[in-house]
Scaffold this active site. Structure first.
Site, short mmCIF file in Angstrom:
data_model
loop_
_atom_site.label_atom_id
_atom_site.label_comp_id
_atom_site.label_asym_id
_atom_site.label_seq_id
_atom_site.Cartn_x
_atom_site.Cartn_y
_atom_site.Cartn_z
N LEU A 298 -30.60 48.68 -0.72
CA LEU A 298 -31.91 49.10 -0.23
C LEU A 298 -33.03 48.50 -1.07
O LEU A 298 -34.08 48.11 -0.53
CB LEU A 298 -31.99 50.63 -0.24
N LYS A 299 -32.82 48.38 -2.38
CA LYS A 299 -33.85 47.77 -3.24
C LYS A 299 -34.09 46.31 -2.86
O LYS A 299 -35.24 45.85 -2.81
CB LYS A 299 -33.41 47.86 -4.71
N LEU A 300 -33.04 45.56 -2.60
CA LEU A 300 -33.21 44.16 -2.24
C LEU A 300 -33.92 44.02 -0.90
O LEU A 300 -34.76 43.13 -0.72
CB LEU A 300 -31.87 43.44 -2.23
#
Length: 294
Positions: free
Chosen positions: A173-175
């Site tokens: 999700l961060k990427l």
């Protein structure tokens, strides 16, 4: 949750805010002394224990937070010949707040679990300003019960928390987030450069974008530079942005979906780094992209 001893490796621009807010909320704090740390006199003054050895720190804490640059550093800490994994006490929870490649994160988690400990990835979004204010966003991957047990600690330094699924899903999700966020800033910077070369006043450009479809967090963080040369709201370097886009590209390659837009953004970031602008904060690309014959 009893306030256990929390160790932090990586007291940098983001990690210092995490450590400070944990300490302010009453958790016993320990941290690794490192040349990359921000000044930590405030932590010391309020009773933090400073360690010179990462393994000694790992052995002394119940929860170990890692806030380092990326997957190579996580692999060195948890998988390399000098890893801290063997020093962890059974039951210790390792929390990885770094930005990494999800497949590498899962390998590191396996090593931690093999010594009777648990692992959660809790990647961050927002900036050092929100880190100091205790208002980060956390993008979390891990066992639901472990995440629930950690929530009181997470609440000490975050405003919003998104549990995306099992281990590695927080990093995924961060990427995805950073592809959208950093891609937006890169796009705005290129548009600002073109606007300047065509005699569009910066205040007119910013006002137009704010009142139309160009508005968003990327503009809020870039506009102060466009208007006044201020990078404070976006203290994130071009080199770090390229690193994150490289990780995203690897994720997409492993997934098999399209990456044509990502290749364009990464190409722009590659150019910034390769022409000597890697250490500059991202908004300065509004000026750098004005260079001709790129």
């Amino acid at each position: 949750m009893t306030k256990q001893t929390v160790g932090v490796i990586g007291v940098g621009m983001m990690g210092h805010g995490i450590a400070r807010n944990i300490q302010k909320k009453g958790w016993p704090l320990a941290y690794l002394d490192h040349p990359g740390n921000q000044p930590s006199d405030d932590l010391d003054a309020d009773g933090a224990r400073r360690f010179d050895d990462a393994s000694a720190l790992a052995a002394a804490c119940d929860i170990l937070i890692l806030c380092v640059t990326g997957s190579p550093q996580i692999e060195a800490l948890l998988l390399g010949p000098d890893s801290v994994t063997a020093a962890l006490r059974p039951g210790t929870i390792v929390v990885d707040c770094s930005t990494g490649i999800p497949s590498a994160t899962m390998k590191a988690a396996e090593a931690v679990k093999a010594v009777g400990c648990d692992f959660v990835d809790a990647a961050m979004t927002r900036t050092p300003k929100e880190a100091e204010e205790g208002r980060l966003n956390l993008l979390i991957g891990g066992d639901a019960a472990t995440v629930a047990a950690l929530t009181p600690l997470f609440e000490a330094f975050s405003e919003n928390r998104f549990h995306a699924g099992g281990i590695g899903r927080g990093q995924t999700l961060k990427l995805l987030h950073n592809f959208v966020s950093l891609g937006s800033v890169t796009l705005i910077a290129e548009a600002a450069a073109c606007a300047a070369e065509n005699d569009i006043a910066p205040e007119v450009l910013v006002d137009c974008l704010r009142r139309g479809g160009g508005y968003g967090a990327g503009l809020d963080r870039t506009a102060p530079y466009i208007l006044d040369g201020d990078v404070t709201p976006m203290r994130f370097s071009n080199s770090n942005a390229r690193k994150d886009l490289t990780y995203y590209s690897q994720l997409v390659e492993e997934t098999g979906t399209s990456r044509k837009v990502a290749e364009g953004v990464r190409g722009a970031l590659d150019w910034l780094v390769e022409t000597g602008h890697g250490d500059e904060m991202m908004p300065t690309a509004c000026t750098t992209f004005r260079k001709k014959d790129k």
